[in-house]
Design a protein around this motif. Structure first.
Motif, PDB file in Angstrom:
ATOM      1  N   CYS A 153     -98.269 -18.124  10.481  1.00 13.86           N
ATOM      2  CA  CYS A 153     -98.755 -18.559  12.019  1.00 13.86           C
ATOM      3  C   CYS A 153     -98.402 -20.133  12.299  1.00 13.86           C
ATOM      4  CB  CYS A 153    -100.396 -18.301  11.915  1.00 13.86           C
ATOM      5  SG  CYS A 153    -101.049 -19.029  13.682  1.00 13.86           S
ATOM      6  N   PHE A 154     -98.355 -20.952  11.379  1.00  6.16           N
ATOM      7  CA  PHE A 154     -97.965 -22.134  11.693  1.00  6.16           C
ATOM      8  C   PHE A 154     -96.585 -22.585  11.128  1.00  6.16           C
ATOM      9  CE2 PHE A 154    -102.595 -22.660  11.134  1.00  6.16           C
ATOM     10  CZ  PHE A 154    -102.935 -23.497  12.083  1.00  6.16           C
ATOM     11  N   GLY A 155     -96.181 -21.556  10.696  1.00 12.17           N
ATOM     12  CA  GLY A 155     -94.471 -21.864  10.313  1.00 12.17           C
ATOM     13  C   GLY A 155     -94.428 -22.768   9.151  1.00 12.17           C
ATOM     14  N   TYR A 156     -95.353 -22.791   8.421  1.00 10.19           N
ATOM     15  CA  TYR A 156     -94.999 -23.673   6.995  1.00 10.19           C
ATOM     16  C   TYR A 156     -93.695 -23.386   6.383  1.00 10.19           C
ATOM     17  CZ  TYR A 156    -100.091 -24.616   7.627  1.00 10.19           C
ATOM     18  OH  TYR A 156    -101.156 -25.124   8.123  1.00 10.19           O
ATOM     19  N   ALA A 157     -93.183 -21.978   6.462  1.00  5.47           N
ATOM     20  CA  ALA A 157     -92.241 -21.718   5.547  1.00  5.47           C
ATOM     21  C   ALA A 157     -90.796 -22.090   6.116  1.00  5.47           C
ATOM     22  CB  ALA A 157     -92.296 -20.078   5.542  1.00  5.47           C
ATOM     23  N   LEU A 158     -90.666 -23.037   7.105  1.00  3.95           N
ATOM     24  CA  LEU A 158     -89.566 -23.558   7.757  1.00  3.95           C
ATOM     25  C   LEU A 158     -88.957 -24.565   6.996  1.00  3.95           C
ATOM     26  CD1 LEU A 158     -90.543 -23.414  11.491  1.00  3.95           C
ATOM     27  CD2 LEU A 158     -89.312 -21.604  10.169  1.00  3.95           C
ATOM     28  N   LEU A 224     -91.278 -22.263  17.973  1.00  3.23           N
ATOM     29  CA  LEU A 224     -92.516 -21.996  17.301  1.00  3.23           C
ATOM     30  C   LEU A 224     -93.701 -21.952  18.520  1.00  3.23           C
ATOM     31  CD1 LEU A 224     -92.810 -23.792  13.917  1.00  3.23           C
ATOM     32  CD2 LEU A 224     -92.926 -21.397  14.505  1.00  3.23           C
ATOM     33  N   ILE A 225     -94.435 -20.862  18.532  1.00  2.31           N
ATOM     34  CA  ILE A 225     -95.657 -20.884  19.545  1.00  2.31           C
ATOM     35  C   ILE A 225     -96.637 -21.715  19.071  1.00  2.31           C
ATOM     36  CG2 ILE A 225     -97.532 -19.380  19.876  1.00  2.31           C
ATOM     37  CD1 ILE A 225     -95.728 -17.017  19.624  1.00  2.31           C
ATOM     38  N   VAL A 226     -97.065 -21.946  17.936  1.00  2.00           N
ATOM     39  CA  VAL A 226     -98.165 -23.033  17.167  1.00  2.00           C
ATOM     40  C   VAL A 226     -97.453 -24.194  17.084  1.00  2.00           C
ATOM     41  CG1 VAL A 226     -99.826 -23.380  15.794  1.00  2.00           C
ATOM     42  CG2 VAL A 226     -99.512 -21.076  16.569  1.00  2.00           C
ATOM     43  N   LEU A 227     -97.604 -25.058  18.001  1.00  2.00           N
ATOM     44  CA  LEU A 227     -97.328 -26.502  17.817  1.00  2.00           C
ATOM     45  C   LEU A 227     -98.460 -27.608  18.153  1.00  2.00           C
ATOM     46  CD1 LEU A 227     -93.764 -26.554  19.571  1.00  2.00           C
ATOM     47  CD2 LEU A 227     -94.241 -26.506  17.143  1.00  2.00           C
ATOM     48  N   SER A 230    -100.858 -32.596  20.637  1.00  2.00           N
ATOM     49  CA  SER A 230    -100.560 -33.980  20.920  1.00  2.00           C
ATOM     50  C   SER A 230     -99.142 -34.462  20.710  1.00  2.00           C
ATOM     51  CB  SER A 230    -101.407 -34.870  19.836  1.00  2.00           C
ATOM     52  OG  SER A 230    -100.998 -34.657  18.486  1.00  2.00           O
ATOM     53  N   THR A 231     -98.187 -33.983  19.910  1.00  2.00           N
ATOM     54  CA  THR A 231     -97.050 -34.170  19.593  1.00  2.00           C
ATOM     55  C   THR A 231     -95.912 -33.058  19.609  1.00  2.00           C
ATOM     56  OG1 THR A 231     -97.066 -33.743  17.079  1.00  2.00           O
ATOM     57  CG2 THR A 231     -97.808 -36.081  17.799  1.00  2.00           C
ATOM     58  N   GLY A 232     -96.436 -31.955  19.961  1.00  2.00           N
ATOM     59  CA  GLY A 232     -95.373 -31.048  20.122  1.00  2.00           C
ATOM     60  C   GLY A 232     -94.536 -30.705  19.105  1.00  2.00           C
ATOM     61  N   GLU A 233     -94.921 -31.408  17.567  1.00  2.00           N
ATOM     62  CA  GLU A 233     -94.308 -30.949  16.522  1.00  2.00           C
ATOM     63  C   GLU A 233     -94.927 -29.889  15.640  1.00  2.00           C
ATOM     64  OE1 GLU A 233     -91.405 -32.524  15.527  1.00  2.00           O
ATOM     65  OE2 GLU A 233     -91.282 -33.568  17.427  1.00  2.00           O
ATOM     66  N   ARG A 238    -101.756 -30.024   5.865  1.00  2.00           N
ATOM     67  CA  ARG A 238    -102.987 -31.116   5.851  1.00  2.00           C
ATOM     68  C   ARG A 238    -103.354 -31.309   7.082  1.00  2.00           C
ATOM     69  NH1 ARG A 238    -104.885 -35.149   2.743  1.00  2.00           N
ATOM     70  NH2 ARG A 238    -105.456 -36.919   3.967  1.00  2.00           N
ATOM     71  N   THR A 239    -102.624 -31.498   8.162  1.00  2.00           N
ATOM     72  CA  THR A 239    -103.192 -31.571   9.711  1.00  2.00           C
ATOM     73  C   THR A 239    -103.975 -30.394   9.789  1.00  2.00           C
ATOM     74  OG1 THR A 239    -101.308 -32.870  10.091  1.00  2.00           O
ATOM     75  CG2 THR A 239    -102.394 -32.013  11.997  1.00  2.00           C
ATOM     76  N   ALA A 240    -103.278 -29.165   9.700  1.00  2.00           N
ATOM     77  CA  ALA A 240    -104.134 -27.949  10.363  1.00  2.00           C
ATOM     78  C   ALA A 240    -105.366 -27.717   9.502  1.00  2.00           C
ATOM     79  CB  ALA A 240    -103.224 -26.861   9.955  1.00  2.00           C
ATOM     80  N   ALA A 241    -105.475 -28.270   8.401  1.00  2.00           N
ATOM     81  CA  ALA A 241    -106.712 -28.238   7.560  1.00  2.00           C
ATOM     82  C   ALA A 241    -107.717 -29.066   8.113  1.00  2.00           C
ATOM     83  CB  ALA A 241    -106.555 -28.348   5.945  1.00  2.00           C
TER      84      ALA A 241
END
Length: 286
Positions: A153-158, A224-227, A230-233, A238-241
Motif C-alpha cells: 500500500c505504501f510502496g515500501y518495497a521500492l 504512487l497513490i499513497v504519498l 505534507s511533502t508529496g514524498e 517510521r512515518t506511517a507508524a
C-alpha cells in the motif's frame, strides 16, 4: 563452516537473490541477529553449521520466544529454508540434515494484529481527514477493502532499483472499472475489479468507500497513490507508524489497532459473508 559462514554462503545463492528486496532485507536482519545471539560459549554464529542439532535449535527457539513469539517463529522459518538449501548442497556446506525441520512452531499471530472492525475503520478515516492526513485514510481503505499488505500500500518495497516497482499506482487505477498492483512478495500483477453485475444485470460498485477516498486524493495520473500529504514524498515505515498512532490516539482507538489489522479486518469481513476463497481479491496462491 560456521553458521555465520553458512548465512554468508546462502546470501550469494540465486535462490536468495531472486527474492523481493523487502524479503531479502528481513532475512538479512534475522541472520545478523542470530549470528550475534549469545550462547553459553561464544555466539550462535560461531557454531559449526553441520553440528547444530535439534536440541540446540529447540533451546534457541525457547529463548527467542521470551522476546517475541512472532519474531522467534520467523527466525526458525528462515533457518529452515537456509538449512534445506544447505543440505541440498551438502558437499559444499558440510550440512547433512536440517535440525529446523518438523518443529512445532507457534503460528499464533501477535495480539497487535487483531482484526480491525468496520466501525473502527470508519472512525479512523474520519479522524485522519480531520487531522489533514487524507493519504492515511486512503491507505486504510486500500488495505481494508482490498486486503493487501501494508508494505504494498505504501510502496515500501521500492527501495531496490533493480526490481519491478511494487504497490498501487495511479496508472493502474481505472475508476469504476478496476485497480491493480504488483505484489512485492510474489511479483504478481494482480487486477481487482471494482464493479460487478447484480441479478438484474446492473453494474454495482463493489468498493464505494475506497473510490471516494481515491477521488478525494485527486491523483495526477502517474506515480504512487499513497504519498505524504505534507511533502508529496513516499512514506517511510517510521512515518506511517507515527501518523497511524497519532490518528488512533486522537480517535480514542485502542493501542492494539495496527495497520496490518486493517487487512485482517477486511479478510474477516469477507469471510463472515460466507466466502471461503479470498484469492480473487488478495491475489494469494493458497
Amino acid at each position: 563452516g560456521s553458521v555465520a559462514w553458512l548465512f554468508h554462503w546462502y546470501r550469494g545463492q540465486e535462490r536468495f537473490k531472486r527474492k523481493a528486496a523487502r524479503t531479502r532485507k528481513d532475512y538479512l536482519a534475522v541472520m545478523d541477529a542470530l549470528c550475534a545471539y549469545p550462547m553459553k560459549i561464544g555466539t550462535f554464529g560461531e557454531r559449526r553449521a553441520g553440528a547444530v542439532d535439534a536440541t540446540t535449535v529447540d533451546t534457541l527457539y525457547q529463548k527467542l520466544q521470551k522476546r517475541s513469539v512472532r519474531r522467534a517463529t520467523y527466525a526458525m522459518q528462515v533457518c529452515r529454508l537456509v538449512w534445506n538449501w544447505a543440505v541440498r548442497h551438502g558437499k559444499v556446506t558440510g550440512v547433512s540434515s536440517n535440525p529446523f525441520a518438523k518443529m512445532a512452531l507457534n503460528q499464533k499471530p501477535g495480539k497487535g494484529n487483531r482484526p480491525t472492525t468496520r466501525a473502527e475503520y470508519d472512525l479512523y478515516r474520519k479522524t485522519a481527514h480531520d487531522l489533514g492526513h487524507h493519504s492515511m485514510a486512503a491507505a486504510a481503505a486500500l488495505i481494508f477493502e482490498l486486503c493487501q499488505r501494508v508494505s504494498d500500500c505504501f510502496g515500501y518495497a521500492l527501495k531496490d532499483d533493480n526490481e519491478q516497482a511494487s504497490g498501487f499506482f495511479w496508472e493502474d487505477y481505472k475508476p469504476g472499472v478496476s485497480i491493480a498492483l504488483t505484489q512485492s512478495k510474489t511479483g504478481k500483477h494482480h487486477v481487482i475489479p471494482l464493479t460487478a453485475d447484480d441479478a438484474a444485470g446492473n453494474h454495482v460498485a463493489l468498493y464505494p468507500d475506497l473510490e471516494a477516498e481515491l477521488a478525494r486524493l485527486g491523483g495526477s495520473g502517474a506515480g504512487l497513490i499513497v504519498l505524504r500529504d505534507s511533502t508529496g514524498e513516499p512514506y517511510t515505515e517510521r512515518t506511517a507508524a507515527m501518523l497511524h498512532r497519532a490518528i488512533c490516539d486522537k480517535a480514542g482507538l485502542p493501542n492494539s489497532m495496527t495497520l496490518t489489522g486493517f487487512r485482517h479486518g477486511g479478510t474477516t469481513e469477507i469471510g463472515d459473508t460466507g466466502e471461503a476463497d479470498l484469492r480473487a481479491i488478495t491475489g494469494q496462491k493458497h
